[in-house]
Structures are given as C-alpha cells and as structure tokens.
Design a protein around this motif. Structure first.
Motif, PDB file in Angstrom:
ATOM      1  N   VAL A   1      59.981 -31.517 -13.922  1.00 61.58           N
ATOM      2  CA  VAL A   1      60.687 -32.695 -14.696  1.00 61.58           C
ATOM      3  C   VAL A   1      62.068 -33.013 -13.778  1.00 61.58           C
ATOM      4  N   ILE A   2      62.174 -34.210 -13.275  1.00 63.39           N
ATOM      5  CA  ILE A   2      63.243 -34.263 -12.467  1.00 63.39           C
ATOM      6  C   ILE A   2      64.012 -35.489 -12.804  1.00 63.39           C
ATOM      7  N   THR A   3      65.374 -35.407 -12.417  1.00 70.07           N
ATOM      8  CA  THR A   3      66.050 -36.683 -12.289  1.00 70.07           C
ATOM      9  C   THR A   3      66.307 -37.062 -10.893  1.00 70.07           C
ATOM     10  N   TYR A   4      65.864 -38.370 -10.706  1.00 72.28           N
ATOM     11  CA  TYR A   4      65.582 -38.897  -9.524  1.00 72.28           C
ATOM     12  C   TYR A   4      66.444 -39.872  -9.148  1.00 72.28           C
ATOM     13  N   ALA A   5      67.060 -40.067  -7.904  1.00 72.46           N
ATOM     14  CA  ALA A   5      67.728 -41.263  -7.393  1.00 72.46           C
ATOM     15  C   ALA A   5      67.029 -41.963  -6.317  1.00 72.46           C
ATOM     16  N   ASP A   6      66.408 -43.128  -6.679  1.00 71.76           N
ATOM     17  CA  ASP A   6      65.477 -43.851  -5.742  1.00 71.76           C
ATOM     18  C   ASP A   6      66.450 -44.616  -4.734  1.00 71.76           C
ATOM     19  N   ALA A   7      65.735 -45.280  -3.756  1.00 63.42           N
ATOM     20  CA  ALA A   7      66.564 -46.031  -2.629  1.00 63.42           C
ATOM     21  C   ALA A   7      67.237 -46.756  -3.100  1.00 63.42           C
ATOM     22  N   GLN A   8      67.113 -47.536  -4.155  1.00 66.83           N
ATOM     23  CA  GLN A   8      68.291 -48.382  -4.638  1.00 66.83           C
ATOM     24  C   GLN A   8      69.426 -47.855  -5.484  1.00 66.83           C
ATOM     25  N   GLU A   9      69.327 -46.370  -5.536  1.00 66.46           N
ATOM     26  CA  GLU A   9      70.306 -45.867  -6.129  1.00 66.46           C
ATOM     27  C   GLU A   9      70.208 -45.900  -7.594  1.00 66.46           C
ATOM     28  N   ASP A  10      69.274 -46.069  -8.206  1.00 67.87           N
ATOM     29  CA  ASP A  10      68.710 -45.950  -9.742  1.00 67.87           C
ATOM     30  C   ASP A  10      68.391 -44.647 -10.078  1.00 67.87           C
ATOM     31  N   LEU A  11      68.841 -44.279 -11.342  1.00 66.53           N
ATOM     32  CA  LEU A  11      68.514 -42.811 -11.715  1.00 66.53           C
ATOM     33  C   LEU A  11      67.193 -43.175 -12.725  1.00 66.53           C
ATOM     34  N   THR A  12      66.280 -42.143 -12.527  1.00 65.80           N
ATOM     35  CA  THR A  12      65.108 -42.326 -13.527  1.00 65.80           C
ATOM     36  C   THR A  12      64.929 -40.616 -13.807  1.00 65.80           C
ATOM     37  N   ALA A  13      64.229 -40.306 -15.125  1.00 68.84           N
ATOM     38  CA  ALA A  13      63.985 -39.147 -15.449  1.00 68.84           C
ATOM     39  C   ALA A  13      62.342 -39.208 -15.476  1.00 68.84           C
ATOM     40  N   ARG A  14      62.003 -38.267 -14.768  1.00 66.62           N
ATOM     41  CA  ARG A  14      60.259 -38.384 -14.442  1.00 66.62           C
ATOM     42  C   ARG A  14      59.707 -36.934 -14.482  1.00 66.62           C
ATOM     43  N   THR A  15      58.512 -36.886 -14.954  1.00 61.54           N
ATOM     44  CA  THR A  15      57.693 -35.687 -15.103  1.00 61.54           C
ATOM     45  C   THR A  15      56.509 -35.673 -13.757  1.00 61.54           C
ATOM     46  N   ILE A  16      56.827 -34.946 -12.943  1.00 62.36           N
ATOM     47  CA  ILE A  16      55.798 -34.817 -11.914  1.00 62.36           C
ATOM     48  C   ILE A  16      54.986 -33.944 -11.501  1.00 62.36           C
ATOM     49  N   ASP A  17      53.870 -33.965 -11.213  1.00 67.32           N
ATOM     50  CA  ASP A  17      52.854 -32.850 -10.845  1.00 67.32           C
ATOM     51  C   ASP A  17      52.743 -32.742  -9.261  1.00 67.32           C
ATOM     52  N   VAL A  18      53.372 -31.802  -8.843  1.00 65.51           N
ATOM     53  CA  VAL A  18      53.532 -31.988  -7.295  1.00 65.51           C
ATOM     54  C   VAL A  18      52.243 -31.459  -6.809  1.00 65.51           C
ATOM     55  N   GLN A  19      51.705 -32.062  -5.719  1.00 64.74           N
ATOM     56  CA  GLN A  19      50.449 -31.723  -5.042  1.00 64.74           C
ATOM     57  C   GLN A  19      50.590 -31.246  -3.442  1.00 64.74           C
ATOM     58  N   SER A  20      51.788 -31.711  -3.040  1.00 65.99           N
ATOM     59  CA  SER A  20      51.911 -31.197  -1.682  1.00 65.99           C
ATOM     60  C   SER A  20      53.309 -31.417  -1.349  1.00 65.99           C
ATOM     61  N   TYR A  21      53.815 -30.864  -0.234  1.00 67.78           N
ATOM     62  CA  TYR A  21      55.446 -30.962   0.216  1.00 67.78           C
ATOM     63  C   TYR A  21      55.329 -30.680   1.629  1.00 67.78           C
ATOM     64  N   THR A  22      56.444 -31.209   2.246  1.00 66.36           N
ATOM     65  CA  THR A  22      56.634 -31.007   3.649  1.00 66.36           C
ATOM     66  C   THR A  22      58.125 -30.339   3.943  1.00 66.36           C
ATOM     67  N   LEU A  23      58.551 -29.902   5.147  1.00 70.23           N
ATOM     68  CA  LEU A  23      59.512 -29.319   5.159  1.00 70.23           C
ATOM     69  C   LEU A  23      60.661 -30.170   5.971  1.00 70.23           C
TER      70      LEU A  23
END
Length: 201
Positions: free
Chosen positions: A94-116
C-alpha cells in the motif's frame, strides 16, 4: 455585322494578351523582390538516448513525505540504473505515490518485478517497480524514488526497507494462463513448496 464580329475577336485577343502580359510582369516582380525563405524549424529530436524525467519542482510533500525516501534520499536523474533486480515475484504494498505531475494518490499494488539503481555514492536502491495497480485495474510502472510511503499490504505495517521487502518477496510461477505464488512451508522435517493463485493477475 462583320465589322462588329472582327472588333469583338480583336478585343478578346487584346484582353488575353494584356492578361498574359500582366501575369508575366507580376511573376517577374515577385521573383525579384521575393524574400529569402526561412529555414524550417526542426522540432523533432534525433537523440536516441532514453527520455529522462524532468527535474521535480516539488520534493517535500509535508508530514515527512519526501521524494527519495526509499532511494537513500536521491531522486530523479541523480539515480543511475544498474543491472539487477528480480522478476516473477509477489509483494503486495500500500503506497502513497507522487506521479510525474506531482499529484499524490494512495494505491494498493501487487509488485511483479523490480529493477535497481545506484546513487552517486554507489548505494544500490530499488528503481522501477512493475506492478498490478488496483486503482487503475492495470499493470503500471512505479518509480521507487516517487514512493513517499509504503506499507506491507498484508499487515499494514510501514516498511522502512523497501528493497529488503522486495528481495524477500515470494516467487511466482505461471501455468495455464494463471499466476501462482510459491510459498515454502515446513512441517516437522518436511519442507515443501505450496502454490496458490494470485487474486489480481
């Protein structure tokens, strides 16, 4: 009658000649006084490097929420993508995310992969998370430096170490067009892998 016919024909000929002479004179004058055309402005970019994020104007969102919280305080172009990461995992956040337009949203996400990525000091941090977003009901990419707050989706407890949580996330396998989460279960002396189907993807 013949006189008027001849005069009409001569009049038409004279009118045509005057018209052509006028066109020729106009063309000559236009050519002499024509301005040098301006070169066309090229607006396309031929730079084949990947597009980079614009520098964020808003870094501090208040209440201790800042860009780079899970990337050692570094964000944007200061992060350099490096090899590594992991595919075929399951980590509900469960994250609070700032998108490229700098708007905040609360989201529930199921992470499938990640990079470093690496910070200028060489610290390795999470970079791009590919996840199923329940808000958008679709797969999305999330920049780790834009995650302002993250909590475990099962317990609700805040995550201090996002990369650690991703590294210890269970693996997934796909079969029959479905994705299953692989959990290791130990009972007594027996250790086995238990699979259950992921709810969203």
């Amino acid at each position: 009658m013949i006189y008027w016919t001849v005069m009409a024909v001569l009049g038409l000929i004279a009118f045509g000649v005057i018209g052509w002479v006028g066109i020729i004179i106009y063309a000559a004058v236009a050519t002499i006084f024509e301005k040098e055309p301006k070169p066309a402005k090229v607006t396309g970019s031929y730079d084949r490097r990947p597009a980079r994020d614009k520098a964020p104007t808003r870094v501090d969102y208040g209440n201790g929420l800042r860009l780079g919280r899970y990337t050692a305080g570094v964000y944007g172009d200061a992060l350099r993508q490096v090899d590594g990461g992991k595919k075929n995992i399951f980590s509900r956040l469960v994250i609070t995310y700032a998108d490229a337009q700098e708007d905040l949203t609360a989201r529930t996400i199921d992470v499938q992969s990640y990079t470093l990525a690496a910070t200028p000091d060489g610290e390795i941090v999470p970079f791009n998370l590919t996840a199923f977003c329940e808000l958008r009901q679709a797969q999305r990419n999330f920049r780790a430096d834009r995650i302002l707050l993250a909590a475990d989706g099962a317990t609700g407890s805040d995550l201090a170490d996002l990369l650690g949580a991703l590294k210890t996330a269970p693996n997934t396998v796909s079969f029959d067009r479905k994705t299953a989460i692989v959990q290791n279960v130990t009972t007594g002396d027996v250790e086995m892998e238990y699979q259950f189907r992921a709810p969203n993807f």
